[in-house]
Design a protein around this motif. Structure first.
Motif, PDB file in Angstrom:
ATOM      1  N   SER A  72       0.796  -1.227   0.000  1.00 34.24           N
ATOM      2  CA  SER A  72       0.000   0.000   0.000  1.00 34.24           C
ATOM      3  C   SER A  72       0.829   1.279   0.000  1.00 34.24           C
ATOM      4  CB  SER A  72      -0.961  -0.005   1.194  1.00 34.24           C
ATOM      5  OG  SER A  72      -1.847  -1.079   1.096  1.00 34.24           O
ATOM      6  N   GLN A  73       1.829   1.338  -0.871  1.00 34.02           N
ATOM      7  CA  GLN A  73       2.542   2.595  -1.086  1.00 34.02           C
ATOM      8  C   GLN A  73       2.134   3.119  -2.455  1.00 34.02           C
ATOM      9  OE1 GLN A  73       6.719   2.459  -0.497  1.00 34.02           O
ATOM     10  NE2 GLN A  73       6.562   1.682   1.572  1.00 34.02           N
ATOM     11  N   MET A  74       1.821   4.398  -2.525  1.00 28.60           N
ATOM     12  CA  MET A  74       1.326   4.951  -3.773  1.00 28.60           C
ATOM     13  C   MET A  74       1.591   6.450  -3.799  1.00 28.60           C
ATOM     14  SD  MET A  74      -2.453   4.207  -5.319  1.00 28.60           S
ATOM     15  CE  MET A  74      -3.400   5.394  -4.377  1.00 28.60           C
ATOM     16  N   ASP A  75       1.985   6.963  -4.953  1.00 30.12           N
ATOM     17  CA  ASP A  75       2.203   8.400  -5.118  1.00 30.12           C
ATOM     18  C   ASP A  75       0.900   9.079  -5.549  1.00 30.12           C
ATOM     19  OD1 ASP A  75       4.849   7.932  -4.560  1.00 30.12           O
ATOM     20  OD2 ASP A  75       5.517   8.104  -6.632  1.00 30.12           O
ATOM     21  N   ASP A  76       0.745  10.346  -5.192  1.00 27.41           N
ATOM     22  CA  ASP A  76      -0.476  11.084  -5.519  1.00 27.41           C
ATOM     23  C   ASP A  76      -0.682  11.303  -7.011  1.00 27.41           C
ATOM     24  OD1 ASP A  76      -1.102  11.303  -2.838  1.00 27.41           O
ATOM     25  OD2 ASP A  76      -0.178  13.276  -2.629  1.00 27.41           O
ATOM     26  N   ASP A  77       0.385  11.278  -7.805  1.00 26.58           N
ATOM     27  CA  ASP A  77       0.239  11.570  -9.229  1.00 26.58           C
ATOM     28  C   ASP A  77       0.239  10.314 -10.108  1.00 26.58           C
ATOM     29  OD1 ASP A  77       2.871  10.920  -8.801  1.00 26.58           O
ATOM     30  OD2 ASP A  77       3.675  12.476 -10.112  1.00 26.58           O
ATOM     31  N   CYS A  78       0.065   9.130  -9.524  1.00 26.46           N
ATOM     32  CA  CYS A  78       0.045   7.903 -10.318  1.00 26.46           C
ATOM     33  C   CYS A  78      -1.339   7.681 -10.932  1.00 26.46           C
ATOM     34  CB  CYS A  78       0.444   6.711  -9.459  1.00 26.46           C
ATOM     35  SG  CYS A  78      -0.797   6.256  -8.234  1.00 26.46           S
ATOM     36  N   MET A  79      -1.419   6.736 -11.853  1.00 29.92           N
ATOM     37  CA  MET A  79      -2.664   6.474 -12.560  1.00 29.92           C
ATOM     38  C   MET A  79      -3.809   6.101 -11.616  1.00 29.92           C
ATOM     39  SD  MET A  79      -3.649   3.572 -15.420  1.00 29.92           S
ATOM     40  CE  MET A  79      -2.349   4.024 -16.526  1.00 29.92           C
ATOM     41  N   LEU A  80      -3.567   5.197 -10.674  1.00 27.97           N
ATOM     42  CA  LEU A  80      -4.646   4.756  -9.780  1.00 27.97           C
ATOM     43  C   LEU A  80      -5.135   5.889  -8.880  1.00 27.97           C
ATOM     44  CD1 LEU A  80      -3.445   1.163  -8.829  1.00 27.97           C
ATOM     45  CD2 LEU A  80      -5.223   1.820 -10.473  1.00 27.97           C
ATOM     46  N   ALA A  81      -4.231   6.727  -8.387  1.00 25.87           N
ATOM     47  CA  ALA A  81      -4.635   7.864  -7.560  1.00 25.87           C
ATOM     48  C   ALA A  81      -5.473   8.848  -8.368  1.00 25.87           C
ATOM     49  CB  ALA A  81      -3.413   8.562  -6.979  1.00 25.87           C
ATOM     50  N   LYS A  82      -5.067   9.095  -9.599  1.00 22.89           N
ATOM     51  CA  LYS A  82      -5.827  10.011 -10.457  1.00 22.89           C
ATOM     52  C   LYS A  82      -7.224   9.467 -10.760  1.00 22.89           C
ATOM     53  CE  LYS A  82      -1.829  12.134 -12.633  1.00 22.89           C
ATOM     54  NZ  LYS A  82      -1.034  12.255 -13.849  1.00 22.89           N
ATOM     55  N   MET A  83      -7.376   8.130 -10.689  1.00 24.88           N
ATOM     56  CA  MET A  83      -8.677   7.509 -10.926  1.00 24.88           C
ATOM     57  C   MET A  83      -9.536   7.469  -9.666  1.00 24.88           C
ATOM     58  SD  MET A  83      -7.505   4.384 -13.415  1.00 24.88           S
ATOM     59  CE  MET A  83      -9.178   3.741 -13.570  1.00 24.88           C
ATOM     60  N   GLY A  84      -8.986   7.910  -8.530  1.00 29.00           N
ATOM     61  CA  GLY A  84      -9.758   7.993  -7.306  1.00 29.00           C
ATOM     62  C   GLY A  84      -9.473   6.918  -6.273  1.00 29.00           C
ATOM     63  N   TYR A  85      -8.560   5.982  -6.585  1.00 30.82           N
ATOM     64  CA  TYR A  85      -8.200   4.958  -5.607  1.00 30.82           C
ATOM     65  C   TYR A  85      -7.277   5.576  -4.566  1.00 30.82           C
ATOM     66  CZ  TYR A  85     -10.160   1.672  -8.954  1.00 30.82           C
ATOM     67  OH  TYR A  85     -11.005   1.023  -9.815  1.00 30.82           O
ATOM     68  N   THR A  86      -7.392   5.106  -3.330  1.00 31.16           N
ATOM     69  CA  THR A  86      -6.593   5.653  -2.247  1.00 31.16           C
ATOM     70  C   THR A  86      -5.518   4.665  -1.817  1.00 31.16           C
ATOM     71  OG1 THR A  86      -8.031   4.753  -0.542  1.00 31.16           O
ATOM     72  CG2 THR A  86      -8.554   6.968  -1.387  1.00 31.16           C
ATOM     73  N   LEU A  87      -4.613   5.127  -0.992  1.00 29.37           N
ATOM     74  CA  LEU A  87      -3.503   4.324  -0.496  1.00 29.37           C
ATOM     75  C   LEU A  87      -3.967   2.999   0.116  1.00 29.37           C
ATOM     76  CD1 LEU A  87      -0.434   4.310   0.124  1.00 29.37           C
ATOM     77  CD2 LEU A  87      -1.015   5.351   2.306  1.00 29.37           C
ATOM     78  N   GLY A  88      -5.016   3.032   0.887  1.00 31.71           N
ATOM     79  CA  GLY A  88      -5.515   1.826   1.541  1.00 31.71           C
ATOM     80  C   GLY A  88      -6.208   0.849   0.616  1.00 31.71           C
ATOM     81  N   GLN A  89      -6.452   1.244  -0.616  1.00 32.23           N
ATOM     82  CA  GLN A  89      -7.127   0.369  -1.566  1.00 32.23           C
ATOM     83  C   GLN A  89      -6.195  -0.346  -2.519  1.00 32.23           C
ATOM     84  OE1 GLN A  89      -9.561   3.522  -3.103  1.00 32.23           O
ATOM     85  NE2 GLN A  89     -11.374   2.768  -2.038  1.00 32.23           N
ATOM     86  N   VAL A  90      -4.899  -0.043  -2.470  1.00 31.69           N
ATOM     87  CA  VAL A  90      -3.940  -0.606  -3.421  1.00 31.69           C
ATOM     88  C   VAL A  90      -2.844  -1.358  -2.675  1.00 31.69           C
ATOM     89  CG1 VAL A  90      -2.291  -0.070  -5.245  1.00 31.69           C
ATOM     90  CG2 VAL A  90      -4.414   1.231  -5.073  1.00 31.69           C
ATOM     91  N   CYS A  91      -2.630  -2.600  -3.058  1.00 35.36           N
ATOM     92  CA  CYS A  91      -1.562  -3.414  -2.475  1.00 35.36           C
ATOM     93  C   CYS A  91      -0.736  -3.983  -3.607  1.00 35.36           C
ATOM     94  CB  CYS A  91      -2.178  -4.544  -1.660  1.00 35.36           C
ATOM     95  SG  CYS A  91      -0.937  -5.657  -0.979  1.00 35.36           S
ATOM     96  N   VAL A  92       0.568  -3.830  -3.544  1.00 33.87           N
ATOM     97  CA  VAL A  92       1.455  -4.410  -4.566  1.00 33.87           C
ATOM     98  C   VAL A  92       2.171  -5.600  -3.968  1.00 33.87           C
ATOM     99  CG1 VAL A  92       1.771  -2.211  -5.732  1.00 33.87           C
ATOM    100  CG2 VAL A  92       3.408  -2.915  -4.013  1.00 33.87           C
ATOM    101  N   PHE A  93       2.423  -6.570  -4.823  1.00 35.31           N
ATOM    102  CA  PHE A  93       3.165  -7.753  -4.364  1.00 35.31           C
ATOM    103  C   PHE A  93       3.973  -8.327  -5.504  1.00 35.31           C
ATOM    104  CE2 PHE A  93      -0.816  -9.344  -5.962  1.00 35.31           C
ATOM    105  CZ  PHE A  93      -0.552 -10.584  -6.493  1.00 35.31           C
TER     106      PHE A  93
END
Length: 116
Positions: free
Chosen positions: A95-116
């Motif tokens: 759940s690390q994400m930058d504010d200017d990435c594609m998913l953030a621009k689409m409205g997803y938040t830090l707590g909604q994204v998990c990378v593995f």
């Protein structure tokens, strides 16, 4: 692909709560699934809209993580740059994400994204 098998297996165990989509950028001629680069259009067509119950699990190459999650300055991004032999544990970059990435621009938040 090990991650592919794991995702498919888990989706069979939780069919009402988890969908797994595989997209191959350069597929073989026999591939019948999604192909090409994952972009905003594919995400909007396949993924649920951002909500409290939404969780996206992202698996792919470092450029893929950077495009979707903007993880260039994360612990995983730093590990990738240094090519250190010991990869950070999943808790480090979950759940690390930058504010200017594609998913953030689409409205997803830090707590909604998990990378593995």
């Amino acid at each position: 692909i090990n991650a592919e098998y794991m995702g498919d297996r888990i989706s069979y165990e939780y069919p009402d709560t988890l969908e797994v989509h595989h997209c191959i950028e350069h597929p073989s001629e026999t591939w019948t699934g999604l192909s090409g680069v994952i972009d905003e259009q594919k995400i909007r067509a396949l993924m649920p809209s951002p909500s409290e119950r939404t969780k996206l699990y992202v698996c792919g190459s470092m450029p893929f993580y950077e495009k979707l999650c903007g993880m260039r300055n994360s612990a995983l991004g730093q590990w990738y740059k240094t090519k250190h032999f010991e990869q950070p544990s999943i808790q480090v970059y979950d759940s690390q994400m930058d504010d200017d990435c594609m998913l953030a621009k689409m409205g997803y938040t830090l707590g909604q994204v998990c990378v593995f």
